[in-house]
Design an enzyme around this catalytic site. Structure first.
Site, PDB file in Angstrom:
ATOM      1  N   ASP A  12       1.123  -1.187   0.247  1.00  0.00           N
ATOM      2  CA  ASP A  12       0.178   0.210   0.089  1.00  0.00           C
ATOM      3  C   ASP A  12       0.957   1.624  -0.007  1.00  0.00           C
ATOM      4  OD1 ASP A  12      -2.127   1.499   0.310  1.00  0.00           O
ATOM      5  OD2 ASP A  12      -2.395   1.781   2.632  1.00  0.00           O
ATOM      6  N   GLU A  72      -1.328  -1.401  -4.968  1.00  0.00           N
ATOM      7  CA  GLU A  72      -2.558  -0.761  -4.880  1.00  0.00           C
ATOM      8  C   GLU A  72      -2.066   0.255  -5.414  1.00  0.00           C
ATOM      9  OE1 GLU A  72      -5.718   1.602  -2.452  1.00  0.00           O
ATOM     10  OE2 GLU A  72      -4.823  -0.138  -1.328  1.00  0.00           O
ATOM     11  N   ASP A 144      -2.514   1.114   7.429  1.00  0.00           N
ATOM     12  CA  ASP A 144      -1.535   0.787   5.887  1.00  0.00           C
ATOM     13  C   ASP A 144      -0.987  -0.442   5.529  1.00  0.00           C
ATOM     14  OD1 ASP A 144      -1.529   3.258   5.837  1.00  0.00           O
ATOM     15  OD2 ASP A 144      -0.376   4.035   7.274  1.00  0.00           O
TER      16      ASP A 144
END
Length: 175
Positions: A12, A72, A144
């Site tokens: 992430d 992502e 996260d």
């Protein structure tokens, strides 16, 4: 051909906090390996912050030896400066696994949410709850790290279905 045990690193991207999560896929079984966050000093110079992210993420790869990575895709912020800085952190998230000869996939946030929860517009709490259900041994303490595990879960689910994976962008050849 997929290795018998496929270890996947989910990332992430973030400039201050870059979440990471590692899962292992063996047949249809998905297991939690580790997760955490690589931090950079929010007040430091950009170059040094990016270096901290690079060194930290490279350390994760060295310690856990994943076979593939997934990231992502980031959204565009209203503030152009923030968007540029996040893009630079995203570059670190892409290049560090590539330097380790890992194949790197990218997934949109809505696809990750849909894969993990069944709803492409799920709230963060719903994603966190499903990550805990799918990976009961996970102890991701931060949002996260949870998001990174959701990315890894998504890649594992799509990895089981090669036709679905080919429709997603795979970058690099991997090991």
């Amino acid at each position: 051909m997929m290795p018998p045990r496929l270890r996947i690193l989910g990332i992430d991207p973030g400039l201050r906090n870059m979440g990471w999560g590692i899962v292992e896929l063996l047949g249809s079984n998905l297991t939690y390996v580790a997760s955490g966050v690589v931090h950079s000093d929010g007040k430091g110079e950009l170059a040094h912050r990016l270096k901290d992210l690079h060194v930290g993420l490279a350390g994760v790869i060295d310690a856990y030896t994943p076979h593939e990575a997934a990231i992502e895709e980031t959204f565009v912020n209203r503030d152009p400066q923030s968007t540029l800085k996040l893009g630079q952190a995203r570059g670190i998230a892409l290049v560090v696994p590539a330097l380790a000869d890992l194949a790197v996939a990218e997934y949109a946030a809505n696809l990750i949410k849909k894969t993990v929860t069944g709803n492409g517009h799920a709230e963060k709490q719903q994603v966190a709850m499903m990550v805990k259900i799918l990976l009961p041994k996970s102890d991701a303490g931060s949002a996260d790290a949870v998001d990174a595990l959701a990315v890894a879960i998504t890649h594992a689910q799509l990895r089981r279905n090669p036709a679905a994976l080919k429709s997603q962008a795979m970058i690099g050849q991997g090991r």
